[in-house]
Design an enzyme around this catalytic site. Structure first.
Site, PDB file in Angstrom:
ATOM      1  N   ASN A  89      26.385  22.600  20.083  1.00  0.00           N
ATOM      2  CA  ASN A  89      26.428  22.588  18.452  1.00  0.00           C
ATOM      3  C   ASN A  89      27.842  22.440  18.063  1.00  0.00           C
ATOM      4  O   ASN A  89      28.676  22.745  18.752  1.00  0.00           O
ATOM      5  CB  ASN A  89      25.726  23.960  18.064  1.00  0.00           C
ATOM      6  CG  ASN A  89      24.292  23.965  18.480  1.00  0.00           C
ATOM      7  OD1 ASN A  89      23.601  23.204  18.696  1.00  0.00           O
ATOM      8  ND2 ASN A  89      24.097  25.452  18.551  1.00  0.00           N
ATOM      9  N   HIS A 106      30.667  19.241  22.211  1.00  0.00           N
ATOM     10  CA  HIS A 106      30.549  18.167  21.424  1.00  0.00           C
ATOM     11  C   HIS A 106      31.421  18.205  20.054  1.00  0.00           C
ATOM     12  O   HIS A 106      31.133  17.496  19.363  1.00  0.00           O
ATOM     13  CB  HIS A 106      29.275  17.831  20.959  1.00  0.00           C
ATOM     14  CG  HIS A 106      28.197  17.537  22.145  1.00  0.00           C
ATOM     15  ND1 HIS A 106      26.790  17.857  22.220  1.00  0.00           N
ATOM     16  CD2 HIS A 106      28.504  17.094  23.430  1.00  0.00           C
ATOM     17  CE1 HIS A 106      26.195  17.391  23.168  1.00  0.00           C
ATOM     18  NE2 HIS A 106      27.185  16.848  24.137  1.00  0.00           N
ATOM     19  N   CYS A 117      46.947   9.027  17.373  1.00  0.00           N
ATOM     20  CA  CYS A 117      47.730   9.866  18.020  1.00  0.00           C
ATOM     21  C   CYS A 117      47.195  11.319  19.010  1.00  0.00           C
ATOM     22  O   CYS A 117      47.722  12.032  19.234  1.00  0.00           O
ATOM     23  CB  CYS A 117      48.905  10.379  17.226  1.00  0.00           C
ATOM     24  SG  CYS A 117      48.411  11.574  15.855  1.00  0.00           S
ATOM     25  N   CYS A 133      46.873  11.008   8.599  1.00  0.00           N
ATOM     26  CA  CYS A 133      46.975  12.236   9.681  1.00  0.00           C
ATOM     27  C   CYS A 133      48.070  12.713   9.476  1.00  0.00           C
ATOM     28  O   CYS A 133      49.328  12.318   9.164  1.00  0.00           O
ATOM     29  CB  CYS A 133      47.246  11.329  11.034  1.00  0.00           C
ATOM     30  SG  CYS A 133      47.919  12.651  12.323  1.00  0.00           S
ATOM     31  N   CYS A 136      51.148  11.599  12.117  1.00  0.00           N
ATOM     32  CA  CYS A 136      51.690  10.555  12.331  1.00  0.00           C
ATOM     33  C   CYS A 136      51.633   9.694  11.097  1.00  0.00           C
ATOM     34  O   CYS A 136      52.023   8.465  10.907  1.00  0.00           O
ATOM     35  CB  CYS A 136      51.088   9.674  13.777  1.00  0.00           C
ATOM     36  SG  CYS A 136      49.474   9.136  13.335  1.00  0.00           S
ATOM     37  N   THR A 173      17.730  24.190  23.673  1.00  0.00           N
ATOM     38  CA  THR A 173      18.107  22.471  23.639  1.00  0.00           C
ATOM     39  C   THR A 173      16.847  22.100  24.283  1.00  0.00           C
ATOM     40  O   THR A 173      16.161  22.529  25.425  1.00  0.00           O
ATOM     41  CB  THR A 173      19.288  22.654  24.886  1.00  0.00           C
ATOM     42  OG1 THR A 173      19.679  21.154  24.968  1.00  0.00           O
ATOM     43  CG2 THR A 173      19.277  23.372  25.960  1.00  0.00           C
ATOM     44  N   LEU A 199      11.990  27.169  22.467  1.00  0.00           N
ATOM     45  CA  LEU A 199      10.878  27.413  21.343  1.00  0.00           C
ATOM     46  C   LEU A 199       9.629  26.976  22.052  1.00  0.00           C
ATOM     47  O   LEU A 199       8.379  27.664  21.635  1.00  0.00           O
ATOM     48  CB  LEU A 199      11.083  26.479  20.054  1.00  0.00           C
ATOM     49  CG  LEU A 199      10.046  26.500  18.994  1.00  0.00           C
ATOM     50  CD1 LEU A 199       9.809  27.791  18.459  1.00  0.00           C
ATOM     51  CD2 LEU A 199      10.333  25.494  17.884  1.00  0.00           C
ATOM     52  N   GLU A 200       9.708  25.997  22.765  1.00  0.00           N
ATOM     53  CA  GLU A 200       8.321  25.529  23.534  1.00  0.00           C
ATOM     54  C   GLU A 200       8.852  24.813  24.988  1.00  0.00           C
ATOM     55  O   GLU A 200      10.292  24.541  24.953  1.00  0.00           O
ATOM     56  CB  GLU A 200       7.632  24.519  22.720  1.00  0.00           C
ATOM     57  CG  GLU A 200       8.405  23.448  22.169  1.00  0.00           C
ATOM     58  CD  GLU A 200       7.930  22.507  21.218  1.00  0.00           C
ATOM     59  OE1 GLU A 200       6.696  23.007  20.935  1.00  0.00           O
ATOM     60  OE2 GLU A 200       8.451  21.517  20.833  1.00  0.00           O
TER      61      GLU A 200
END
Length: 232
Positions: A89, A106, A117, A133, A136, A173, A199-200
């Site tokens: 997540n 992730h 950079c 940024c 830089c 998941t 959940l299942e």
């Protein structure tokens, strides 16, 4: 049992109001993955990608941790061994619930990244094409999200943890995104007991020694209570 490694997916945050890939309504239903969640999509249409993640960021800021997040924070506080959460997540609900040992494989919605950079900083609520940024000054800022086709973060922590876990637990998941989809098999081969809380039944449920199905807000607190009871 001294080391628990937990993988969490979108299902643990769904009851906090954050949608999953499979929701028939919501942000993901309005976009193709190829248009908003790949490096090529960002090059092709950075405005669309920024808009998508701005909307996800706004949702995440309004969301609150639920009792499943709270139960995992309790486990980390009260378990006498080691607890590590690996999350797919990009929200910060684990941290806001009190968990401290969290690896965001992730990336995170509240992070910004310069793809010139590699500087990282806290993302504003709204990111725009042309943002500079702070390191830089390049107009090369993007959400600090691992898109499809990119290497997940934290592998230097994740791989050793999976190899040394006594218990591997997957929560919420679908088991369809690699490399995380292979973690149960890998941990099992290395000697860990594997547990699915979902959940299942999922595509990779056969990889687990034990399964518990139902709402995350019900099955996760119950499982945590059982683990802590066994330690006393």
């Amino acid at each position: 049992m001294e080391k628990i490694v937990i993988l969490t997916g979108a299902g643990i945050s769904a009851e906090s109001g954050l949608g999953t890939f499979r929701d028939e309504e919501g942000l993901w239903a309005q976009h193709r993955i190829e248009d908003v969640a790949t490096p090529e999509a960002f090059v092709r249409n950075p405005g669309l990608v920024h808009g998508f993640y701005n909307a996800r960021r706004a949702q995440a800021v309004k969301a609150n941790p639920n009792v499943a997040h709270g139960a995992l924070a309790r486990l980390e506080r009260e378990f006498t061994g080691e607890v590590l959460i690996i999350t797919q997540n990009v929200d910060d609900l684990h941290e806001r619930a009190g968990s401290q040992s969290v690896v965001h494989m992730h990336g995170a919605l509240n992070g910004a990244l310069c793809h010139d950079c590699d500087h990282r900083w806290e993302a504003p609520l709204v990111m725009r094409v042309g943002d500079q940024c702070p390191q830089c000054s390049a107009q090369a800022t993007r959400p600090d999200i691992v898109w499809f086709g990119e290497v997940p973060y934290g592998m230097e922590v994740i791989d050793p943890a999976l190899s040394t876990a006594d218990l591997f637990v997957s929560i919420g998941t679908s088991g369809q995104v690699y490399p995380a989809a292979a973690y149960a098999q890998h941990s099992g081969r290395m000697g860990a007991r594997t547990v699915e809380l979902n959940l299942e039944q999922a595509a990779y449920s056969r990889d687990f020694d034990e399964q518990h199905y139902g709402l995350a807000t019900e099955v996760v607190p119950a499982w945590v209570a059982g683990i802590l009871a066994d330690r006393h």
